[in-house]
Design an enzyme around this catalytic site. Structure first.
Site, PDB file in Angstrom:
ATOM      1  CG  HIS A 175      -2.079  -1.012   1.245  1.00 48.84           C
ATOM      2  ND1 HIS A 175      -3.119  -0.954   2.179  1.00 48.84           N
ATOM      3  CD2 HIS A 175      -2.308  -1.989   0.456  1.00 48.84           C
ATOM      4  CE1 HIS A 175      -3.947  -1.843   1.864  1.00 48.84           C
ATOM      5  NE2 HIS A 175      -3.335  -2.715   0.533  1.00 48.84           N
ATOM      6  CE1 TYR A 195      -4.629   3.607   9.386  1.00 48.58           C
ATOM      7  CE2 TYR A 195      -5.121   3.438  11.716  1.00 48.58           C
ATOM      8  CZ  TYR A 195      -4.403   3.172  10.743  1.00 48.58           C
ATOM      9  OH  TYR A 195      -3.335   2.137  10.833  1.00 48.58           O
ATOM     10  N   PRO A 255      -2.810  -0.140  19.389  1.00 52.07           N
ATOM     11  CG  PRO A 255      -4.600  -1.267  18.868  1.00 52.07           C
ATOM     12  CD  PRO A 255      -3.759  -0.505  20.007  1.00 52.07           C
ATOM     13  CE  LYS A 305       4.936   3.088  13.503  1.00 57.06           C
ATOM     14  NZ  LYS A 305       4.972   2.657  12.111  1.00 57.06           N
ATOM     15  CE1 TYR A 352      -0.250   3.524  10.031  1.00 58.48           C
ATOM     16  CE2 TYR A 352       0.368   2.734   7.805  1.00 58.48           C
ATOM     17  CZ  TYR A 352      -0.568   2.842   8.869  1.00 58.48           C
ATOM     18  OH  TYR A 352      -1.504   1.832   8.761  1.00 58.48           O
TER      19      TYR A 352
HETATM   20  P1  RFL Z   1       3.829 -12.451  21.288  1.00 60.32           P
HETATM   21  O1  RFL Z   1       3.326 -12.433  19.582  1.00 60.32           O
HETATM   22  O2  RFL Z   1       2.742 -12.237  22.244  1.00 60.32           O
HETATM   23  O3  RFL Z   1       4.406 -13.858  21.248  1.00 60.32           O
HETATM   24  C1  RFL Z   1       4.785 -14.392  22.566  1.00 60.32           C
HETATM   25  C2  RFL Z   1       4.815 -15.888  22.361  1.00 60.32           C
HETATM   26  O4  RFL Z   1       5.206 -16.312  23.539  1.00 60.32           O
HETATM   27  C3  RFL Z   1       4.341 -17.364  23.974  1.00 60.32           C
HETATM   28  N1  RFL Z   1       4.469 -17.414  25.529  1.00 60.32           N
HETATM   29  C4  RFL Z   1       5.292 -18.394  26.217  1.00 60.32           C
HETATM   30  N2  RFL Z   1       5.901 -19.357  25.890  1.00 60.32           N
HETATM   31  C5  RFL Z   1       6.524 -20.253  26.761  1.00 60.32           C
HETATM   32  N3  RFL Z   1       6.390 -20.041  27.846  1.00 60.32           N
HETATM   33  C6  RFL Z   1       5.515 -19.152  28.619  1.00 60.32           C
HETATM   34  N4  RFL Z   1       5.503 -18.820  29.789  1.00 60.32           N
HETATM   35  C7  RFL Z   1       5.048 -18.202  27.531  1.00 60.32           C
HETATM   36  N5  RFL Z   1       4.150 -17.405  27.609  1.00 60.32           N
HETATM   37  C8  RFL Z   1       3.898 -16.483  26.279  1.00 60.32           C
HETATM   38  C9  RFL Z   1       3.133 -16.906  23.520  1.00 60.32           C
HETATM   39  O5  RFL Z   1       2.263 -18.182  23.400  1.00 60.32           O
HETATM   40  C10 RFL Z   1       3.396 -16.277  22.025  1.00 60.32           C
HETATM   41  O6  RFL Z   1       3.604 -17.423  20.873  1.00 60.32           O
HETATM   42  O7  RFL Z   1       4.603 -11.341  21.157  1.00 60.32           O
HETATM   43  P2  RFL Z   1       6.049 -10.639  20.277  1.00 60.32           P
HETATM   44  O8  RFL Z   1       6.831 -11.972  19.415  1.00 60.32           O
HETATM   45  O9  RFL Z   1       7.040  -9.708  20.901  1.00 60.32           O
HETATM   46  O10 RFL Z   1       5.045 -10.201  19.098  1.00 60.32           O
HETATM   47  C11 RFL Z   1       4.658  -8.745  19.376  1.00 60.32           C
HETATM   48  C12 RFL Z   1       3.070  -8.914  18.470  1.00 60.32           C
HETATM   49  O11 RFL Z   1       2.447 -10.060  18.544  1.00 60.32           O
HETATM   50  C13 RFL Z   1       2.213  -7.671  19.050  1.00 60.32           C
HETATM   51  O12 RFL Z   1       2.918  -6.404  19.113  1.00 60.32           O
HETATM   52  C14 RFL Z   1       1.317  -7.356  17.987  1.00 60.32           C
HETATM   53  O13 RFL Z   1       0.430  -8.451  17.687  1.00 60.32           O
HETATM   54  C15 RFL Z   1       0.314  -6.332  18.846  1.00 60.32           C
HETATM   55  N6  RFL Z   1      -0.913  -6.444  18.515  1.00 60.32           N
HETATM   56  C16 RFL Z   1      -1.546  -5.613  17.200  1.00 60.32           C
HETATM   57  N7  RFL Z   1      -0.349  -4.862  16.764  1.00 60.32           N
HETATM   58  C17 RFL Z   1      -0.835  -4.301  15.565  1.00 60.32           C
HETATM   59  O14 RFL Z   1       0.153  -3.493  15.124  1.00 60.32           O
HETATM   60  N8  RFL Z   1      -1.951  -4.414  15.116  1.00 60.32           N
HETATM   61  C18 RFL Z   1      -3.027  -5.124  15.348  1.00 60.32           C
HETATM   62  O15 RFL Z   1      -3.968  -4.862  14.818  1.00 60.32           O
HETATM   63  C19 RFL Z   1      -2.738  -5.729  16.679  1.00 60.32           C
HETATM   64  N9  RFL Z   1      -3.742  -6.533  17.047  1.00 60.32           N
HETATM   65  C20 RFL Z   1      -2.219  -7.194  18.711  1.00 60.32           C
HETATM   66  C21 RFL Z   1      -3.489  -7.311  18.262  1.00 60.32           C
HETATM   67  C22 RFL Z   1      -2.045  -7.964  20.150  1.00 60.32           C
HETATM   68  C23 RFL Z   1      -3.015  -8.487  20.574  1.00 60.32           C
HETATM   69  N10 RFL Z   1      -2.930  -9.409  21.792  1.00 60.32           N
HETATM   70  C24 RFL Z   1      -1.189  -9.558  22.385  1.00 60.32           C
HETATM   71  C25 RFL Z   1      -3.619  -9.534  23.072  1.00 60.32           C
HETATM   72  C26 RFL Z   1      -4.480  -8.269  18.877  1.00 60.32           C
HETATM   73  C27 RFL Z   1      -4.119  -8.840  19.991  1.00 60.32           C
HETATM   74  C28 RFL Z   1      -5.270  -9.760  20.448  1.00 60.32           C
HETATM   75  C1  PHB Z   2      -5.221  -4.437  11.226  1.00 63.48           C
HETATM   76  O1  PHB Z   2      -5.353  -4.700   9.854  1.00 63.48           O
HETATM   77  O2  PHB Z   2      -5.172  -5.344  12.000  1.00 63.48           O
HETATM   78  C2  PHB Z   2      -4.574  -3.154  11.640  1.00 63.48           C
HETATM   79  C3  PHB Z   2      -4.217  -2.276  10.774  1.00 63.48           C
HETATM   80  C4  PHB Z   2      -3.730  -1.099  11.260  1.00 63.48           C
HETATM   81  C5  PHB Z   2      -3.583  -0.957  12.665  1.00 63.48           C
HETATM   82  C6  PHB Z   2      -4.195  -1.881  13.490  1.00 63.48           C
HETATM   83  C7  PHB Z   2      -4.524  -2.950  13.054  1.00 63.48           C
HETATM   84  O3  PHB Z   2      -3.477   0.672  12.816  1.00 63.48           O
END
Ligand code: RFL
Ligand code: PHB
Length: 395
Positions: free
Chosen positions: A75, A204, A296, A300, A388
């Site tokens: 994009h 957004y 979110p 980032k 961004y």
């Molecule tokens: P992760 O992806 O949470 O991975 C951590 C891993 O560690 C495991 N774990 C363990 N393993 C062994 N022993 C233990 N005691 C453990 N405890 C936990 C977990 O099962 C998992 O596999 O962290 P990491 O690698 O730092 O990556 C970060 C990203 O995942 C995170 O920043 C983003 O996904 C945040 N986030 C979002 N970010 C965005 O930019 N856009 C989004 O739309 C967005 N949606 C989200 C999200 C995070 C969410 N969480 C954490 C609730 C939506 C959700 C639901």
């Molecule tokens: C998503 O596609 O899940 C998404 C995109 C942009 C954001 C947050 C989540 O700022």
């Protein structure tokens, strides 16, 4: 007790842990990844979807670009919406050709797991209770307790990549870390819908009833979010109510509104900011969500995780190949510079776009002026675009 050894013990198979393990393999450094959940769970967890230019470049340069290049959606702009009108921020034009790529986090995870296994990486899913020991000393270890038995893994270093609810951060002695935290008085209701995206770019939208975001995952999947209360009960959101609200908030004066489809998934995502300082204690290094959480709105979270482990992998390479500890000592301060700038940007985007329930009339007028400015000034839009698509990786 079964004993084994590795150079770097990694807790967590999210983007941070898997990418770190992949980098280390490329540098000839052995690692073992311990993950609490099943492989399937890790590969199906729907989370982030936006890759910064630097994250895409990293995946490509480490041999993980082929499916990303085929299926990822590049994009070159995003849209901001106000008063039922859309304003385009031309990201690429404003950043010398950089862009973002929409490619689900779970796709990144699938690619990383497949590659680590093809490279005979040691990934251990469904680990029982994991604990860390001796992080203040020269030879830390990880223990995995399952079914009454315990495995011990001796490591040179431990990488805590176990996310916000992991065990690594709480293993650090109290008083050694400072937590900086800020909460937001709202959350997001997110849905994944079986519907072809009817816009090419993310939208957004600021709306008096609350923020809404139009995003996507693939040519047949739309991802949409609605600002809601922090303790919102997802069961109160029937499919009909969800679509009605999405149409009300996202619908534009030119007649555009999101295309409906079967809702495949619905969930609440909390909004908070958290930074841990420093991101290291002794031989334990924290990376990704284990060390920081961003709201979110700036997209980032996953990108910060990738940037942290890039810095950590370079530092570990310098340690093993050049016998230099300088980069490991700078790990935390290098990462935190980027983390705080991402916090600044994510908070700014959040406060720009959300309905601020308790804000004074003055504050609301100021917010509208900010939106007017960013959608009408090239300088303001360029600042948004620079952040961004992602700030340059610095070492
Ligand atoms: P992760 O992806 O949470 O991975 C951590 C891993 O560690 C495991 N774990 C363990 N393993 C062994 N022993 C233990 N005691 C453990 N405890 C936990 C977990 O099962 C998992 O596999 O962290 P990491 O690698 O730092 O990556 C970060 C990203 O995942 C995170 O920043 C983003 O996904 C945040 N986030 C979002 N970010 C965005 O930019 N856009 C989004 O739309 C967005 N949606 C989200 C999200 C995070 C969410 N969480 C954490 C609730 C939506 C959700 C639901
Ligand atoms: C998503 O596609 O899940 C998404 C995109 C942009 C954001 C947050 C989540 O700022």
């Amino acid at each position: 007790m079964a004993r084994s050894e590795t150079q770097v013990g990694i807790v967590g198979a999210g983007p941070a842990g898997l990418m770190l393990s992949h980098w280390l393999h490329l540098y000839g450094i052995h690692s073992i990844v311990l993950e609490a959940k099943t492989r399937q769970h890790c590969e199906e967890r729907i989370r982030a979807g936006v890759l910064e230019q630097g994250s895409v470049d990293m995946l490509r340069s480490t041999g993980l670009g082929s499916r990303l290049d085929r299926e990822g959606m590049r994009h070159e702009g995003i849209e901001l919406g106000l008063n039922r009108r859309r304003y385009r921020i031309p990201l690429s034009e404003l950043t010398g050709g950089k862009a973002i790529t929409v490619y689900g986090q779970q796709e990144v995870i699938k690619d990383l797991i497949a590659r680590r296994l093809a490279d005979r990486g040691d990934l251990r899913f469904e680990c029982g209770e994991v604990s860390v020991h001796g992080i203040g000393g020269p030879r830390p270890s990880l223990r995995v307790a399952r079914d009454g038995a315990e495995d011990e893994i001796h490591c040179d270093f431990i990488a805590g990549c176990d996310g916000f609810h992991g065990i690594c951060r709480p293993s650090i002695p109290q008083g050694a870390l400072t937590e900086y935290e800020s909460a937001f008085p709202f959350a997001w209701l997110g849905i994944l819908a079986q519907a072809a995206p009817s816009r090419d770019e993310l939208l957004y939208m600021h709306h008096e009833r609350g923020f809404a975001l139009y995003s996507m995952r693939s040519p047949s999947l739309t991802r949409l979010y609605l600002q809601c209360r922090p303790n919102e009960d997802v069961d109160l959101w029937s499919d009909e109510r969800t679509w009605n609200e999405l149409h009300t908030r996202l619908g534009c004066a030119d007649g555009w509104r999101p295309t409906e489809g079967k809702i495949l998934q619905k969930g609440i995502t909390g909004m908070r900011s958290l930074v841990i300082e420093p991101m290291q204690f002794g031989r334990l290094f924290l990376a990704g969500d284990a060390a920081h959480i961003v709201p979110p709105t700036g997209a980032k979270g996953m990108n910060l995780a990738m940037a942290d482990v890039y810095v950590l992998a370079q530092a570990l390479r310098a340690h093993y190949q050049d016998n230099s500890t300088a980069q490991l000592e700078q790990y935390s301060s290098l990462c935190l510079r980027r983390v705080w700038k991402a916090q600044r940007f994510s908070t700014w985007m959040t406060m720009l776009l959300h309905r601020l329930e308790d804000a004074s009339p003055f504050e609301r007028r100021r917010q509208l002026a900010e939106l007017d400015y960013v959608t009408s000034s090239r300088a303001a839009a360029a600042s948004l675009a620079e952040n961004y698509v992602g700030l340059a990786m610095e070492l």
